[in-house]
Enzyme design. Sequence first.
Site, PDB file in Angstrom:
ATOM      1  N   ASP A  17     -14.401 -39.796 -78.249  1.00 17.74           N
ATOM      2  CA  ASP A  17     -14.358 -41.215 -77.954  1.00 17.74           C
ATOM      3  C   ASP A  17     -14.518 -42.085 -79.176  1.00 17.74           C
ATOM      4  O   ASP A  17     -14.313 -43.275 -79.130  1.00 17.74           O
ATOM      5  CB  ASP A  17     -15.438 -41.572 -76.939  1.00 17.74           C
ATOM      6  CG  ASP A  17     -15.184 -40.865 -75.629  1.00 17.74           C
ATOM      7  OD1 ASP A  17     -14.003 -40.661 -75.311  1.00 17.74           O
ATOM      8  OD2 ASP A  17     -16.146 -40.503 -74.961  1.00 17.74           O
ATOM      9  N   CYS A 367     -19.080 -45.603 -86.399  1.00 19.19           N
ATOM     10  CA  CYS A 367     -18.201 -45.533 -85.236  1.00 19.19           C
ATOM     11  C   CYS A 367     -17.241 -46.708 -85.132  1.00 19.19           C
ATOM     12  O   CYS A 367     -16.032 -46.540 -85.043  1.00 19.19           O
ATOM     13  CB  CYS A 367     -19.038 -45.455 -83.970  1.00 19.19           C
ATOM     14  SG  CYS A 367     -18.582 -44.049 -82.985  1.00 19.19           S
ATOM     15  N   ASP A 409      23.173 -55.702 -88.999  1.00 19.37           N
ATOM     16  CA  ASP A 409      24.535 -55.222 -88.924  1.00 19.37           C
ATOM     17  C   ASP A 409      25.212 -56.120 -87.890  1.00 19.37           C
ATOM     18  O   ASP A 409      24.565 -56.566 -86.952  1.00 19.37           O
ATOM     19  CB  ASP A 409      24.542 -53.764 -88.462  1.00 19.37           C
ATOM     20  CG  ASP A 409      25.947 -53.242 -88.279  1.00 19.37           C
ATOM     21  OD1 ASP A 409      26.745 -53.426 -89.196  1.00 19.37           O
ATOM     22  OD2 ASP A 409      26.232 -52.660 -87.221  1.00 19.37           O
ATOM     23  N   THR A 411      28.251 -55.654 -85.824  1.00 20.21           N
ATOM     24  CA  THR A 411      28.755 -55.106 -84.569  1.00 20.21           C
ATOM     25  C   THR A 411      27.661 -54.419 -83.761  1.00 20.21           C
ATOM     26  O   THR A 411      26.995 -53.515 -84.251  1.00 20.21           O
ATOM     27  CB  THR A 411      29.889 -54.111 -84.859  1.00 20.21           C
ATOM     28  OG1 THR A 411      30.775 -54.711 -85.791  1.00 20.21           O
ATOM     29  CG2 THR A 411      30.631 -53.757 -83.585  1.00 20.21           C
ATOM     30  N   ASP A 691     -24.447 -50.870 -83.553  1.00 21.15           N
ATOM     31  CA  ASP A 691     -23.307 -49.974 -83.731  1.00 21.15           C
ATOM     32  C   ASP A 691     -22.502 -49.835 -82.446  1.00 21.15           C
ATOM     33  O   ASP A 691     -21.289 -49.979 -82.425  1.00 21.15           O
ATOM     34  CB  ASP A 691     -23.765 -48.592 -84.190  1.00 21.15           C
ATOM     35  CG  ASP A 691     -22.568 -47.740 -84.586  1.00 21.15           C
ATOM     36  OD1 ASP A 691     -21.819 -48.176 -85.467  1.00 21.15           O
ATOM     37  OD2 ASP A 691     -22.355 -46.677 -83.974  1.00 21.15           O
TER      38      ASP A 691
HETATM   39  P1  ADP Z   1      30.700 -53.254 -88.908  1.00 22.01           P
HETATM   40  O1  ADP Z   1      29.965 -53.437 -90.189  1.00 22.01           O
HETATM   41  O2  ADP Z   1      31.102 -54.566 -88.330  1.00 22.01           O
HETATM   42  O3  ADP Z   1      29.956 -52.401 -87.932  1.00 22.01           O
HETATM   43  P2  ADP Z   1      32.414 -51.001 -89.656  1.00 22.01           P
HETATM   44  O4  ADP Z   1      31.829 -50.647 -90.991  1.00 22.01           O
HETATM   45  O5  ADP Z   1      32.115 -50.093 -88.520  1.00 22.01           O
HETATM   46  O6  ADP Z   1      32.076 -52.519 -89.264  1.00 22.01           O
HETATM   47  O7  ADP Z   1      33.989 -51.091 -89.823  1.00 22.01           O
HETATM   48  C1  ADP Z   1      34.563 -51.972 -90.788  1.00 22.01           C
HETATM   49  C2  ADP Z   1      36.012 -52.200 -90.523  1.00 22.01           C
HETATM   50  O8  ADP Z   1      36.738 -50.967 -90.576  1.00 22.01           O
HETATM   51  C3  ADP Z   1      36.319 -52.753 -89.153  1.00 22.01           C
HETATM   52  O9  ADP Z   1      36.236 -54.147 -89.121  1.00 22.01           O
HETATM   53  C4  ADP Z   1      37.764 -52.273 -88.937  1.00 22.01           C
HETATM   54  O10 ADP Z   1      38.643 -53.127 -89.574  1.00 22.01           O
HETATM   55  C5  ADP Z   1      37.779 -50.937 -89.626  1.00 22.01           C
HETATM   56  N1  ADP Z   1      37.499 -49.837 -88.687  1.00 22.01           N
HETATM   57  C6  ADP Z   1      36.450 -49.013 -88.698  1.00 22.01           C
HETATM   58  N2  ADP Z   1      36.522 -48.117 -87.694  1.00 22.01           N
HETATM   59  C7  ADP Z   1      37.675 -48.390 -87.010  1.00 22.01           C
HETATM   60  C8  ADP Z   1      38.322 -47.833 -85.856  1.00 22.01           C
HETATM   61  N3  ADP Z   1      37.806 -46.799 -85.178  1.00 22.01           N
HETATM   62  N4  ADP Z   1      39.446 -48.396 -85.446  1.00 22.01           N
HETATM   63  C9  ADP Z   1      39.974 -49.433 -86.114  1.00 22.01           C
HETATM   64  N5  ADP Z   1      39.409 -50.002 -87.184  1.00 22.01           N
HETATM   65  C10 ADP Z   1      38.290 -49.499 -87.662  1.00 22.01           C
HETATM   66 MG    MG Z   2      28.845 -50.766 -87.264  1.00 20.00          MG
END
Ligand code: ADP
Ligand code: MG
Length: 714
Positions: A17, A367, A409, A411, A691
């Site tokens: 504990d 403790c 990032d 996407t 304590d």
């Molecule tokens: P983000 O940083 O937006 O996640 P990515 O590094 O995954 O982008 O991809 C960068 C670019 O590469 C995309 O915008 C696209 O133009 C191209 N790309 C990557 N993977 C694909 C795919 N599977 N099909 C078509 N285009 C792709």
């Molecule tokens: Mg990505």
Amino acid sequence: MTMSNEASVEWVVTGMDCGACASKVRTAVERLPGVSQVDVTLMNERLRLVLDEGKTPRDRVEAAVRKLGYGVVAGGEGAQTGTAPGLGASTLPWYRTSKGRLVIGTGLLFLAAFITSFLVSEGLARWGFVAATVIGVAPIMRRAVNAARAGMPFTIEMLMTIAAVGALFIDAASEAALVVFLFAVGELLEGVAANKARDGIRGLARLVPKTALLEVAGETREVAADSLKIGQMVLVRPGDRVPADGAVARGISGVDESPVTGESMPKLKEPGDAVFAGSINTEAALHVTVTKPAEDNTIARIIRLVEEAESARAPTERFIDRFSRVYMPVIVGVALLVALIPPLGFGQDWGTWIYRALALLLIGCPCALVISVPASIASALSSGARRGLLMKGGAVIEAAAATTHIAFDKTGTLTNGRPLVTDLVPVAGTEAEVLSVAAGVEAGSSHPLAEAILTRAKADGIATPTALGARALPGKGVEAVVDGAPAWVASPRFADSSGVLEDQVRHVAARLESEGKTVVAVFRPDRLLGLIALRDEPREDAAEAVRQLKALGVSSVMLTGDNARTAAAIAGSLGIQHRAELMPEDKVVAIREMVAHGRVMMVGDGINDAPALATAHVGVAMGSGTDVALETADAAILRNRATDIVGTIRLARAAMVNIRQNVAIALGLKGVFLVTTILGITGLWIAILADTGATVLVTLNALRLLVFNPEREA
Ligand code: ADP
Ligand code: MG
């Protein structure tokens, strides 16, 4: 060659504990031959080590732990689903535990002696106090001796024993009895508080139902949920909780996933969709195919992750550990000096100074100090876990709290990650031909853009041609052999470098990109087939998250592999800085530059951003409870909300404030009573009360984090 038969072994240890308990167990088992990599965690009551059973059998390890006064049960798997044998101890009513009995026993004896001193005689009462002390101190002394034998002379039990026995000798029997009683009360309270903190995360396991309705040959029968096997079919009625991680086979219904992700808006689940154990079916019956065994379902993994996180100790915690290791011997030294110097050097009264020295020994119990940091961290971790904010340990909390810069990032993080095809621009051939080749190339890719293109092809009724040798070109696109010839779907930049872009097409692409759309080119070795534009909408709360971060003094930047125009359009709408056209390795370079200037958190989808996540001080994976997101990165956000990033930082900051408060309480109280004890203002029982009080205080303070709301703007 001799092979060592080392294996990693795990036990559940009950009765730990206070923080010093964990290090006691660690020290005791570390001394055994063939034992290495010992890891003891206070909050989840686990002992893990690597054991060479040729040198030390398991039961010797268990005996060493038992000797210190703790319970030990082999294995730890059960605890993750909330059925650990070790948990039984904490479910006993307090007055039936050995600690509870000690409190009642010593309390009654003390009371009896106290009444006797008024009604009968002082002399008789003294024997009552002596009896109470001896009975109460006996189990403590046993633990002290066992610990000393295991190589730890400086333990709280040893200090207690010396103080109580010493007090008997200087004729302070009533105080000795009171000290022993208060110590017992303290231990009991500490146990209650520690259990409360542990419950925070274990409560999650209780959300998975114990039974399931198994469907066999058209009939349903009730079976234990943890006996379900992969591939079996279960019926989940409306209102029921899902008994296992699985995939919907039949039925459509809204499912509330809040137990797992913290997201309480029900999600519509259709055949093929994944469901988590513990989530609640809100509308209609679902038939679910089990995809994970009980011990491996998402909730179990989250709990395991949080419990493992508790053993990843924060820098502050390691410091406190080292500090308390020197603290106890130092206090014992000071106590010796206090007992000896005034009587020997200045002819003062022996009794007075021995009494003060004994009280000092009690001040030496660390403790509160030792538990101050792990209690806060455990509370913060479980508080986060229940909201879908996972952090892997104290070190991550410390780093997250210190964040000055965040890199997102684009996407899937700032955007929904579900782009839709908006424009089809055929250059050679028809729309359908462009889509068909594109779908063929993308068939093997899991990139969000690929999914969008495949979805569109399917919606347009275009059959996907088979492709050979599909290969991802990270940050650029994908290539494959379709209909006997190579084909690419890739960024216009890459198409340009392959020499298939004409000026006129370049203009079209640029126009689409400045609308915030991502453009990909579909081409063969010598000619462009066409362009496809896709748009991935920013998350609803992305702009809000950026604003709240600014309010916290954290600057944000968007990193993307997408082209500069698309990036600028999206960044502009979010009010965030941006860097575009980054290859995956460029993202790492960008993070490295940022790391040189501040404390950097990187937020990505956990799949293709792994190197960048690893480079940042804190890598956060954002994904809806996906496998990868959980296992990679330092932290994970299970709800798809950008504002949860802000919540993570708020929670981490609150945890650090809490830790500082706790260390201040623990050290401050020690400091005050150290002085008052030497001056003779406070005595034995105040010292032990201080304590215990401090321990309870820091634990209660830590528990406040369980109700901390990271979504509220301060
Ligand atoms: P983000 O940083 O937006 O996640 P990515 O590094 O995954 O982008 O991809 C960068 C670019 O590469 C995309 O915008 C696209 O133009 C191209 N790309 C990557 N993977 C694909 C795919 N599977 N099909 C078509 N285009 C792709
Ligand atoms: Mg990505």
